[in-house]
Design a protein around this motif. Sequence first.
Motif: not given
Length: 760
Positions: A435-438, A470-474, A487-491, A731-735
């Motif tokens: 869905i978007g976030s990691f 880079d890690d998210c894409v890999a 992965g939206e790390p900047e958000r 999204g997977l932000k909270t996991r």
Amino acid sequence: MSKKSYIVGFPRIGEQRELKRSLEDFWANRCSFDAVKEVASKLKSRHWNYQKEASIDFISSNDFSFYDTMLDTAIMLGAIPKRFQGLKDETLYFSMARGNKENVAMEMTKWFNTNYHYIVPELSLEDQYKLNSSKVIDEYKEAKAQGINTKINLIGPITFLGLSKRVDRGDTYELHSKILPIYEELLKEISTLDDGITIQIDEPIFVKDNDAKVLSLIKPTYDRLDAVSDNINIIVSTYFEHSNEATKVLVNTPIWGLGLDFLYGTKNIESLELIANSGKKLIAGVVDGRNIWKNNIQTTLEILKNISKTVSKDNILISTSCSLLHTPFTLKYEEKMNADIKNWLSYAVEKLDEVSLITKIFFEGVESLCEKEKVVLADNQKANASRKTSTLIHDKNVQDRVDHFTKLSRDGIYEERIKLQKEILGYEDLATTTIGSFPQTPEVRKARQEFKNGVISKENYEQQMKAYIDDCVAFQEECGLEILVHGEPERNDMVEYFGEQLKGYGFSQNGWVQSYGSRCVKPPFIYGDISRPQPMTVEWITYAQKKTQKPMKGMLTGPVTILNWSFVRDDKPRDEVSKQIAVALSDEIDDLQNAGIKIIQVDEAAFKEGYPLREENIKIYEAWAVRDFKIAVSSAHKETQIHTHMCYSEFNDIIKTIEAMDADVISIETARSGNELLKIFKEVGYKQEVGPGVYDIHSPRVPSVDEIVKQIKLLLEVLPKEQLWINPDCGLKTRKWEEVKPSLINMVEAVKIVRNELAG
């Protein structure tokens, strides 16, 4: 003066999110539950004392919760789903809320039209209910020991049933005769605690369009509950809209008072004569419990003056419109905010003083104020006057552009667009994506905070964020996902991130509001006309796209969700604010596609929760909400695939509206409800592609391959493979990564198995 000031309920997460941190330490086995209870006790004491110091007369107990008050009510009634029976205490409680290794959590959905989520109780005809009053009684005694006599807050029996679901597919209201005696038993026990106890029974279900069957339950319910004891004063509290149909019944019951919202339920004014004739107390909700703007005391006094023309002042109490759970805790920690803007705001603690001051002026007159209070009143008048003329708020260039914006939808019909998109993107049936976030790791959060605080340079910060991307894409490449995200790390938050970059938006340091359990959000606030000074996401998305040959989704939050998850200015209609956001987003989409991004997801997670609670207002909302989604994506070329995402919602009543939005792909949360939510898409002949969530991201459980295979097969019973995408619920932000990686690996493997079976 008799008791006249009243607070419906108070935030519970703590002014520095202390409860959140303590709960998450407990779930991570870093502390005992006794340590969590100790934190909770300190918070409750602090919250009660804040209200006492503000001279609030009616302070609540039992408005605190370790997770959710609907869940607390289910525990109180002994409404325990079969799969959790046998568990005890906190293990039972948090297993119901979050699931465990063996069982999925109970369903979660939005509390009316707010962004607060409640746990949906599961009921059946064979349930045997039994009172567990310990939390209610203990909390009252806890406050009493500190010298505070509280009113006791309860979720009402009709609302509890109306917001529950029957696992045996019957009508929840059929269980009224089993539930009501438990409430009677509870009230009897409460009545022995003290002399003259006030009980606030929340029945917000009364503000919806209820049929005669529901309305017929009101009088027998409250006749019986009030008859339990002469030692209790029952207040039935409603909020978020008017409850005129229910009020007509409640005035003919022996309850002591009615709590009504006169800000979001302006039609409650139509019930004043009935209330006056009944002689009941009117708890007048006139201080906004859902927004952060400083109360206009003069306007509020006019509302109260109008009310008092019909209802005697002796029978009026001054209240918040609803619980302050929906507002941040205090402005005390807002040290970086523009001083002019901060002066227009009021959080929960500040609203206590507003209720107290309005109460004193209304009942005793301005002449009763001390010098300090007179200064506060004068400052209030100045602050409200400055909002009307400030150039921070009013931007004629924005107003003119939006007024003359003519492109109201994108080019091409869906069938034409999807053919082009599939040729360009080349994805298979059952395409896999997220869905978007990691996960937002401690390292990511730390880097972002250090950059905000000036501890590290922009170059250092961007280097760390890009390394994470880079890690998210890999990882996505490695596990076999087909449509990738950065992965939206900047958000920091899916709305706040955009708010920080849009002119007319403000943001806070500590404006946290509970969303569910330990999950808090920090909504931005809209104080002025909205525009986009420069691109907001293009640099990050294009960086990620360069790291892969697979399509990289651009990720935006939609205009309606940005609106619904923000504190919105109260000096301009919501539909006008929404249109300003939509026009700004259309510029961002154009920039993304011109930079080579072929898929853009415009999330409308809060589209459904913005729906009016009354059917008479729905068509107006749908018209401008659909208009503004279509304006936002109107710049997209035919070849640009537009996705959207919607969170937990019942779609049966809005499926035609979803169709009208004309997104190419919609992803929805369905994992906790099997394929039931999906069936409506088949029934209406929905043409566009759909990504139903195949596993629940709100639980730490890692789903097995077999579970996901089974879930995909359930989906295929409803929609053909050509129409389905496979993704997590949200999204997977909270996991945590240790949950996310095996879950996504299992999801991809499950898709391979199903594809092979279908091909075989």
